[in-house]
Design an enzyme around this catalytic site. Structure first.
Site, PDB file in Angstrom:
ATOM      1  N   ARG A  12       0.473  -0.187   1.203  1.00  0.00           N
ATOM      2  CA  ARG A  12       1.841   0.702   0.698  1.00  0.00           C
ATOM      3  C   ARG A  12       2.913   0.137   1.481  1.00  0.00           C
ATOM      4  O   ARG A  12       2.866  -0.526   2.506  1.00  0.00           O
ATOM      5  CB  ARG A  12       1.457   2.130   1.014  1.00  0.00           C
ATOM      6  CG  ARG A  12       1.410   2.481   2.604  1.00  0.00           C
ATOM      7  CD  ARG A  12       1.595   3.855   2.765  1.00  0.00           C
ATOM      8  NE  ARG A  12       1.625   3.961   4.247  1.00  0.00           N
ATOM      9  CZ  ARG A  12       0.812   4.072   5.154  1.00  0.00           C
ATOM     10  NH1 ARG A  12      -0.458   4.211   4.790  1.00  0.00           N
ATOM     11  NH2 ARG A  12       1.078   4.446   6.453  1.00  0.00           N
ATOM     12  N   LYS A  59     -12.710   1.854   7.136  1.00  0.00           N
ATOM     13  CA  LYS A  59     -12.612   1.292   8.293  1.00  0.00           C
ATOM     14  C   LYS A  59     -13.825   0.305   8.438  1.00  0.00           C
ATOM     15  O   LYS A  59     -13.705  -0.879   9.085  1.00  0.00           O
ATOM     16  CB  LYS A  59     -12.601   2.330   9.629  1.00  0.00           C
ATOM     17  CG  LYS A  59     -11.320   2.902   9.824  1.00  0.00           C
ATOM     18  CD  LYS A  59     -11.296   3.225  11.192  1.00  0.00           C
ATOM     19  CE  LYS A  59     -10.119   4.471  11.258  1.00  0.00           C
ATOM     20  NZ  LYS A  59      -8.712   4.330  10.775  1.00  0.00           N
TER      21      LYS A  59
HETATM   22  C1  MV4 Z   1      -7.972   2.835  19.148  1.00  0.00           C
HETATM   23  C2  MV4 Z   1      -7.326   3.161  20.329  1.00  0.00           C
HETATM   24  C3  MV4 Z   1      -7.849   2.378  21.233  1.00  0.00           C
HETATM   25  N1  MV4 Z   1      -8.971   1.539  21.186  1.00  0.00           N
HETATM   26  N2  MV4 Z   1      -8.956   2.039  19.070  1.00  0.00           N
HETATM   27  C4  MV4 Z   1      -5.207   6.113  16.787  1.00  0.00           C
HETATM   28  C5  MV4 Z   1      -5.002   6.252  15.140  1.00  0.00           C
HETATM   29  C6  MV4 Z   1      -5.934   5.049  14.715  1.00  0.00           C
HETATM   30  N3  MV4 Z   1      -5.458   4.769  13.300  1.00  0.00           N
HETATM   31  C7  MV4 Z   1      -6.461   4.302  15.569  1.00  0.00           C
HETATM   32  N4  MV4 Z   1      -6.026   4.796  16.828  1.00  0.00           N
HETATM   33  C8  MV4 Z   1      -6.358   4.208  17.987  1.00  0.00           C
HETATM   34  N5  MV4 Z   1      -7.262   3.398  17.778  1.00  0.00           N
HETATM   35  C9  MV4 Z   1      -9.397   1.441  19.830  1.00  0.00           C
HETATM   36  N6  MV4 Z   1     -10.520   0.567  19.921  1.00  0.00           N
HETATM   37  C10 MV4 Z   1      -6.310   3.914  20.409  1.00  0.00           C
HETATM   38  C11 MV4 Z   1      -5.559   4.341  19.307  1.00  0.00           C
HETATM   39  C12 MV4 Z   1      -4.555   5.437  19.543  1.00  0.00           C
HETATM   40  C13 MV4 Z   1      -3.353   4.978  19.100  1.00  0.00           C
HETATM   41  C14 MV4 Z   1      -3.150   3.915  18.112  1.00  0.00           C
HETATM   42  C15 MV4 Z   1      -1.972   3.526  17.705  1.00  0.00           C
HETATM   43  C16 MV4 Z   1      -0.964   4.383  18.155  1.00  0.00           C
HETATM   44  C17 MV4 Z   1      -1.014   5.654  18.622  1.00  0.00           C
HETATM   45  C18 MV4 Z   1      -2.193   5.821  19.369  1.00  0.00           C
HETATM   46  C19 MV4 Z   1      -2.427   6.898  20.019  1.00  0.00           C
HETATM   47  C20 MV4 Z   1      -3.495   7.398  20.504  1.00  0.00           C
HETATM   48  C21 MV4 Z   1      -4.793   6.492  20.331  1.00  0.00           C
END
Ligand code: MV4
Length: 681
Positions: free
Chosen positions: A294, A118
């Site tokens: 992928r 990341k």
């Molecule tokens: C975030 C976010 C809010 N703000 N980043 C969750 C999994 C990871 N790959 C990234 N995620 C998130 N990152 C920032 N700066 C909220 C999430 C997140 C989320 C993102 C996509 C789909 C579902 C989610 C559920 C909870 C939190």
């Protein structure tokens, strides 16, 4: 340009089957790899050749790079498609393929490595001019710097493990006072899970939508995007429903996000299919999150709106061909929605389920695509991902796609293993979803974070039908393979009492065979509930229903009650019947001939494994005196701990398992000789 002939698919389940479908149609020979647990699996049957690569555990089979490479060499495969999960984003695997002279159907090693971090991918994307969430991705990882940078960004912030994924090593920090604890917790979680404690900090986007762009690049430098997928409907980072286009992305936004995604791919010299994930905030701004290197689970929705076979493109790109279309030539048509069918129980906090698939019927009158690797008789084990199938509907409009998907889900039958089918159908009918307003908070808001969904509670009519099916199967002639209507129509017109249990309730059902009706047999059926907790034997309420059997063929009953004709799919196995009902599957047991239970909730002293798993601890030994409720052993199944406790006072007469042993559902683990002077506490 490579000339490919034989493609090995280093995966299992629906995705292995799906990849082979395209590979075969293009004239390639296909090779499956399989573990001992997958000997009868659908992907093995689909392949032209299949190579056994080891025991069920993924660490000893599907995840072992050398075993996959050896399998490819053994059968002369010249390319490997990794599918998703397993080794699909493993740079060492892509490298090993290259070293062995085998084409890896996927991007180059450098892109996989870059996007696996990341921190590094974000640094690269900022350079590429791709919009990113404001944050800190520096190499000074001291607590002081991370805290100071977080304060600069301003709470709420997200603390994320650089090597993380699926929400692991991630913390939402609402208030500055929580920063130091959150940073330490995220770092230690990341060190444990990924062996790498590097963190980044980002401004938290509240209730974002998860929008991802499908990109495609060839080896000649052409890069296009295939529009977006909206994957906002997730539960604990597990996607549940995906669609394309997103209800909130218009052509302008699609163009902007598409350009950003194409720039991301170009910047890292990407080749093949990739997905650039963005968060979209409520004001319409989007931010790069990560890039998945992928083919994704949800790729079919893109295929249905673009008419492009992504696996075909992947293979052609791997063979060195240019992309067949330019950006302008890519058209989007209609709307597609996908639902993921999981072997999990919404009534038990979505706990993964195992079992044998007894009945698997696809909806045949509804135009939907079903990608699956399911076959009747197949074991669904705890070793692999619980996703069984994907149901994808396409329509001219979102509403048309949604209606088809909901109907397909209702008409689909899977008996033997509990699934989330009714949960999916319910989401399809949910008003917030119907209006296209679901964000990543949708499931938690609509269904609760931890609350289990109500289980299907059987109604009287359903239990009567269960009893009737038991009755009919008991009266079936030993020789005849199907239930002959004439056999019981003119035959014994006797009353039968059948005692059933379902969800801990007991009920006695009385069946009275009446004269033959217009179509077939008519039965007058009444029921009386038994209150298990009380000494009084039965409930006074009895209801009479006349059920007319119209037809029974194999696993389908057609019947009529009060002039309403219905058809129901069932699967009968000895004293157990599985019914496919509109509000969920029902399991009913016939206990008419079962030995009477000891009252007061005292058990038999025969402790069995509640599910497939491994024994992690044994606290007692043979000969030990135990009290009801005392912990005897602990097993791990589905990544959860299960405590096995004494169900009766007594002496342990036998322990037939060891720490570390793998046990099957219902396997006898411990026998307790109950105390004879058992006066209930
Ligand atoms: C975030 C976010 C809010 N703000 N980043 C969750 C999994 C990871 N790959 C990234 N995620 C998130 N990152 C920032 N700066 C909220 C999430 C997140 C989320 C993102 C996509 C789909 C579902 C989610 C559920 C909870 C939190």
């Amino acid at each position: 340009m490579a000339t490919l002939k034989k493609i090995l698919v280093a995966n299992r389940g629906e995705i292995a089957v799906r990849i082979m479908r395209t590979a075969k149609s293009l004239g390639y020979d296909t090779v499956a790899v399989f573990s001992e647990a997958d000997a009868d699996a659908q992907h093995v049957k689909t392949a032209d050749e299949a190579v056994l690569i080891g025991p069920a555990a993924v660490g000893e089979s599907y995840l072992v790079i050398s075993k996959i490479i050896d399998a490819a060499k053994a059968v002369g495969a010249d390319a490997i498609h990794p599918g998703y999960g397993f080794l699909s984003e493993n740079a060492d695997f892509a490298n090993a393929c290259e070293d062995a002279g085998i084409v890896f159907i996927g991007p180059g090693v450098d892109a996989i490595k870059l996007m696996g971090s990341k921190r590094e991918s974000k640094i690269a994307m900022i350079k590429a001019g791709v919009p990113c969430v404001p944050g800190y991705e520096g190499d000074d990882q001291s607590d002081e710097v991370l805290i100071a940078e977080s304060k600069k960004i301003g709470c709420p912030v997200m603390v994320k493990a650089s090597a993380g994924g699926g929400g692991r090593g991630m913390r939402l920090v609402a208030d500055e006072s929580e920063l130091s604890d959150a940073i330490r917790a995220a770092r230690s979680e990341a060190e444990n899970a990924f062996g790498n404690g590097v963190l980044i900090i980002e401004k938290a986007i509240i209730q974002p939508r998860h929008i991802e762009i499908q990109v495609f690049a060839d080896t000649l430098g052409n890069v296009v995007h295939l529009g977006e997928r909206d994957c906002s409907i997730q539960r604990r980072h597990q996607k549940v429903i995906e669609e394309s286009p997103s209800p909130v992305v218009d052509e302008t936004l699609r163009g902007e996000m598409g350009v950003a995604a194409v720039n991301a791919a170009k910047f890292c010299g990407y080749v093949g299919a990739g997905t650039v994930e963005f968060l979209l905030d409520s004001s319409g701004k989007f931010y790069f999150l990560e890039m998945n290197t992928r083919l994704q689970v949800e790729h079919p929705v893109t295929e249905m709106v673009t008419g492009i076979d992504l696996v075909e493109w992947q293979i052609n790109v791997a063979a060195g061909e240019p992309l067949p279309l330019t950006q302008d030539e890519i058209r989007f048509q209609g709307h597609a929605i996908e639902a993921r069918l999981y072997a999990e129980d919404p009534a038990q906090n979505f706990m993964p389920q195992t079992g044998i698939v007894l009945r698997w019927n696809l909806p045949n009158e509804i135009e939907v695509r079903v990608d699956h690797g399911v076959g009747e008789g197949q074991m669904v084990s705890a070793f692999y991902d619980p996703m069984l199938a994907k149901i994808i509907a396409h329509g001219e409009t979102r509403d048309k796609a949604r209606r088809k998907l909901a109907a397909a889900l209702r008409k689909l039958t899977l008996l033997g293993v509990t699934t989330n089918k009714t949960f999916l159908a319910d989401i399809c009918q949910n008003q917030v979803f119907a209006q296209g307003k679901a964000t990543t908070a949708f499931i938690a808001e609509q269904y609760g974070e931890d609350l289990s969904l109500n289980e299907a509670t059987p109604d009287q009519e359903e239990l009567k039908i269960a009893a009737l099916l038991f009755y009919l199967s008991r009266h079936q002639q030993a020789q005849s393979k199907s239930l002959e209507l004439t056999g019981w129509r003119s035959g014994s017109s006797v009353n039968a009492n059948i005692k059933l249990t379902c969800h801990d309730d007991q009920i006695v059902i009385t069946i009275n065979a009446m004269e033959a009706g217009v179509f077939g047999g008519r039965f007058e059926i009444s029921s009386a509930a038994i209150n298990v907790d009380s000494t009084e034997s039965s409930d006074p309420v009895t209801l009479n229903t006349v059920i007319e059997v119209i037809d029974i063929e194999e696993s389908k009953l057609t019947y009529m009650v009060d002039n309403v004709r219905r058809t129901l799919v069932f699967s009968l196995h000895g004293d157990r019947i599985y019914l496919d009902l509109l509000n969920g599957n029902l399991i009913v047991d016939d206990i008419t001939n079962a030995p009477p239970q000891v009252t007061g909730g005292v058990g038999s002293g025969q402790l069995v494994a509640p599910m497939e798993g491994a024994i992690t601890d044994i606290f007692k030994a043979e000969g030990d005196v135990v009290k009801k409720g005392q912990l005897i052993l602990v097993m791990e199944a589905m990544k959860m701990e299960h405590q096995i406790k004494a169900d009766v006072d007594g002496i342990i007469s036998k322990i037939s398992t060891d720490v570390g042993a793998q046990v099957k559902t219902k396997q006898l683990l411990v026998e307790i000789e109950p105390d004879t002077d058992n006066d209930d506490e």
